[in-house]
Write an enzyme that holds these catalytic residues in place. Structure first.
Site, PDB file in Angstrom:
ATOM      1  N   ASP A  42       4.051  11.844  -4.392  1.00  0.00           N
ATOM      2  CA  ASP A  42       3.329  11.145  -3.225  1.00  0.00           C
ATOM      3  C   ASP A  42       3.121  11.793  -1.978  1.00  0.00           C
ATOM      4  O   ASP A  42       2.712  11.524  -1.110  1.00  0.00           O
ATOM      5  CB  ASP A  42       3.930   9.752  -3.049  1.00  0.00           C
ATOM      6  CG  ASP A  42       3.879   9.028  -4.070  1.00  0.00           C
ATOM      7  OD1 ASP A  42       3.258   8.799  -4.648  1.00  0.00           O
ATOM      8  OD2 ASP A  42       4.720   8.083  -4.307  1.00  0.00           O
ATOM      9  N   ASP A  69      11.829   0.860  -1.314  1.00  0.00           N
ATOM     10  CA  ASP A  69      11.684   0.252  -2.671  1.00  0.00           C
ATOM     11  C   ASP A  69      12.541   1.054  -3.952  1.00  0.00           C
ATOM     12  O   ASP A  69      12.717   0.727  -5.065  1.00  0.00           O
ATOM     13  CB  ASP A  69      10.522   0.180  -3.132  1.00  0.00           C
ATOM     14  CG  ASP A  69       9.362   1.407  -2.926  1.00  0.00           C
ATOM     15  OD1 ASP A  69       9.994   2.553  -2.374  1.00  0.00           O
ATOM     16  OD2 ASP A  69       8.057   1.433  -2.999  1.00  0.00           O
TER      17      ASP A  69
END
Length: 743
Positions: A464, A56
């Site tokens: 993340d 992404d």
């Protein structure tokens, strides 16, 4: 009908040679693959071993014979940074050399550019862009649906692409060079995840979910008449079929239309279409859903959902069929957050299923797999104890079986690619090996980097993932930062006089503990700074030269300071609009800050600041302050109006000629022993690029090239190695960390 033409190839990889250039060798700092969402994996059905993955925010990759991956879009630079958002891919079943990527990062204002279809005729070695008249959302909600881009398996000059934002279905008849909107499709998609979201991220229409050709409905050389399209609707028809190559469409009945179709995968030998659905667009949501099998011959839609009742607390994402073994189908829970992700397998077309894990009796969990994270040991844990959760993964929208090898399978998660080469054991011993197989897919978003003069060469703050100590740039770290462990960290710094002392900042909330941590052994072990308040997080940090004072430009609590781990207190004399801070690397009492065109100095350990006489010209957005490692008061500041240098604590500044804008900057080892450090800059010096100066900015050499653009320069971070002349580290927003050395 709206049409658009192909762009010139020259627009694909702009490279301005405004200054002299120097050849550099660039390599990824190995994290081991993973760190981000892999929403799509596609095998070519005609050439054995040919497969691609899309990320992404990290571009696209090609599978190698040793299970590693080669990045295909590293040329993306500041002009075409959004190429790293890949919303769909298609590999040609007739001519396997042909590859197509639908690129674009966001459909809201965060990305001002329209999308492209990138066309390759050499399996991704080079691309030609075909411009779209609308945006593409590779990092938008629903990015795991698909594939939205499909090639006619009988007439490969024909492609269909399903757009977002209500832009509908598009068709090309000339290998993607030009496109025409298909106006006959009854719906372009009405579902939006959150209509109240003012950012546009969750309030945009998801649009078309997927396009699937029925290869059995035609013969080679003729356009395939039967096409299936999934559309992101809730409460209305959302799966459509055409029997005349897209001229007209009828709705397929029999599914629960309150669930959005995520995948539509053809099993040619069965003449069946397998469909996964979820009540959310994904990749984070989805609490209900079903799996369906459409019999093309009879027209029957059969509900083959593997579980029901209280066992159904998730939607479904990835679907895979085994082309070597008709009737073998697998489906993944899109998001089963506890106790783990889940994958189901059927050998009889969905009549019966077996699962990757099952409860024996709570809390005992029977896991029908072994776990191998040897390529990325930080992902861990290695144990398969019943109390370990989230080993299988989450956000599982991509799931594929090699069309030439029934033992080989892959699936993408929110963190990596898993899979293996013993899938058929599922049907016998029912114990497969899940292996991390994302080597080469360095998809992390890097928030901060430091290269201290002693200890490990590099430490990183990573979105993340948290961050790492990189003791060997060529080997994956064994663990993330721990004790405390945060899902993300935003910045870190070392003490100039005691560089084994490190501070790092987290971006969580009180559930992840206080968001400041200190290390006294180069990041090997950490202790939480209990002087930090709960629910203050993120931002930038500076550690004093002796390591006793932390200055924190937090994301949500203003400017704060703490000495000797006491409670952090506000620093009102440094404006809340400040965008950069730094500590002097020799004098423990001296700190620096920048806000707008003003430069601020503290000589009392960051308790108070005052604006200096030397300003930063007409700057409105200072980005970074770096300080000479051995000389107090020798500072550099990068801004939206250029690069500035002071040798007197900011009493006066010199604007470096030729630098019109600068973002990340770093000081590294000097060209000669005892000389002034080399300075590195992501900047605009006759054009945006990455540069090095060995003479305090009098002259520059450009060190990146047309094959290494590093995405958006303004989003990246830099540090330079103080021990190796010429070495620089670039932390990117989506492709991990690169290190460069003079070639």
């Amino acid at each position: 009908m709206r049409r658009f033409a192909i762009l010139s190839l020259l627009a694909l990889v702009p490279f301005v040679s405004a200054v002299s250039s120097q050849a550099y060798t660039w390599k990824n700092v190995k994290i081991g693959g993973g760190g981000g969402f892999v929403p799509g994996i596609v095998f070519n059905p005609s050439q054995k071993g040919l497969a691609y993955a899309r990320a992404d925010i990290g571009g696209a990759y090609k599978l190698n014979s040793d299970d590693s991956w080669t990045p295909l879009l590293d040329f993306a630079n500041d002009t075409i940074w959004d190429y790293w958002g890949v919303d769909a891919l298609a590999t040609d079943p007739i001519d396997p050399n042909r590859l197509y990527l639908a690129t674009g990062m966001y459909t809201n204002s965060w990305d001002p550019s329209n999308g492209h279809i990138l066309i390759s005729t050499d399996q991704g070695k080079t691309f030609t862009p075909s411009a779209l008249p609308f945006k593409v959302g590779g990092n938008m909600p629903g990015r795991g649906m698909g594939e939205r881009l499909a090639i006619d398996p009988n007439s490969n000059n024909i492609l269909f692409f399903g757009a977002r934002s209500g832009n509908g279905l598009w068709k090309s008849t000339n290998f993607g060079a030009t496109w025409t909107q298909v106006s006959s499709l009854p719906s372009t998609g009405t579902y939006v995840p959150d209509p109240t979201d003012t950012t546009g991220l969750n309030s945009d229409k998801i649009g078309i979910s997927w396009v699937t050709f029925d290869s059995t409905s035609s013969s080679s050389g003729k356009a395939t008449p039967r096409i299936f399209v999934g559309v992101a609707n809730q409460g209305s028809d959302n799966i459509f079929m055409s029997n005349d190559a897209g001229t007209s469409w009828t709705a397929l009945q029999g599914t629960n239309t309150s669930w959005i179709p995520h995948k539509g995968v053809l099993s040619p030998a069965e003449k069946s279409l397998y469909i996964s659905t979820s009540d959310g667009a994904g990749p984070y949501d989805g609490t209900l859903g079903g799996v369906y099998k459409y019999n093309i011959t009879s027209g029957a839609m059969i509900n083959i959902t593997p579980v029901s009742g209280s066992d159904l607390y998730f939607g479904f994402g990835g679907v895979a069929v085994d082309l070597q073994k008709p009737g073998t189908v697998m489906v993944a829970a899109l998001n089963s957050w506890w106790p783990d992700g889940q994958i189901f397998r059927s050998l009889d077309g969905g009549n019966t299923w077996s699962a990757l894990w099952a409860w024996e009796s709570y809390p005992t969990l029977n896991r029908n797999y072994a776990y191998d994270d040897s390529l990325a040991p930080w992902i861990g844990p290695d144990e398969t104890a019943s109390d370990i959760t989230m080993q299988i993964g989450w956000m599982m929208e991509s799931l594929v079986i090699d069309p030439f090898d029934s033992n080989h399978w892959l699936y993408g998660t929110g963190e990596t690619i898993y899979g293996g080469h013993d899938l058929l054991k599922w049907d016998t011993t029912h114990n497969v090996t899940l292996k991390s197989l994302a080597d080469g897919i360095e998809e992390t978003s890097i928030q901060g980097l430091i290269s201290p003069p002693v200890g490990p060469p590099l430490l990183s703050s990573v979105g993340d993932v948290g961050g790492f100590v990189h003791t060997d740039l060529t080997k994956a770290p064994t663990t993330e930062f721990t004790n405390p462990t945060w899902s993300s960290s935003s910045d870190l710094d070392f003490a100039g006089n005691t560089p084994t002392m490190i501070v790092r900042i987290g971006t969580g909330d009180s559930s992840e503990g206080k968001q400041v941590a200190l290390s006294y052994d180069s990041g090997n072990t950490w202790s939480q700074d209990y002087g930090a308040a709960d629910n203050i997080e993120g931002g930038k940090v500076a550690l004093s030269a002796n390591g006793d004072t932390v200055l924190w430009l937090s994301a949500n609590g203003g400017v704060l300071v703490s000495q000797y781990t006491s409670s952090f207190t506000a620093v009102p004399t440094l404006p809340s609009t400040a965008t950069a801070i730094a500590s002097d690397k020799k004098n423990d009492s001296v700190f620096y800050g920048a806000a707008g065109s003003g430069f601020y100095l503290s000589t009392d350990g960051a308790k108070t600041f005052s604006v200096t006489k030397g300003g930063l010209g007409s700057s409105t957005s200072p980005v970074k302050i770096v300080v000479h490692p051995n000389i107090t008061g020798d500072v550099w500041v990068s801004t939206d109006k250029g690069l500035f240098h002071s040798t007197n604590m900011g009493s006066s500044f010199t604007a470096i000629p030729g630098v019109s804008e600068a973002w990340a900057i770093a000081l590294g080892a000097p060209a000669e022993a005892g000389g002034y450090p080399s300075i590195f800059a992501a900047a605009s010096i006759g054009g945006v690029g990455y540069f090095r100066s060995d003479d305090t900015g009098a002259t520059w050499v450009q060190i990146n090239d047309a094959t290494h653009g590093f995405g958006s320069a303004s989003a990246n971070v830099l540090t330079a190695d103080p021990r190796i002349y010429g070495r620089v580290y670039i932390g990117t927003n989506g492709r991990g960390i690169f290190y460069g050395d003079k070639a």
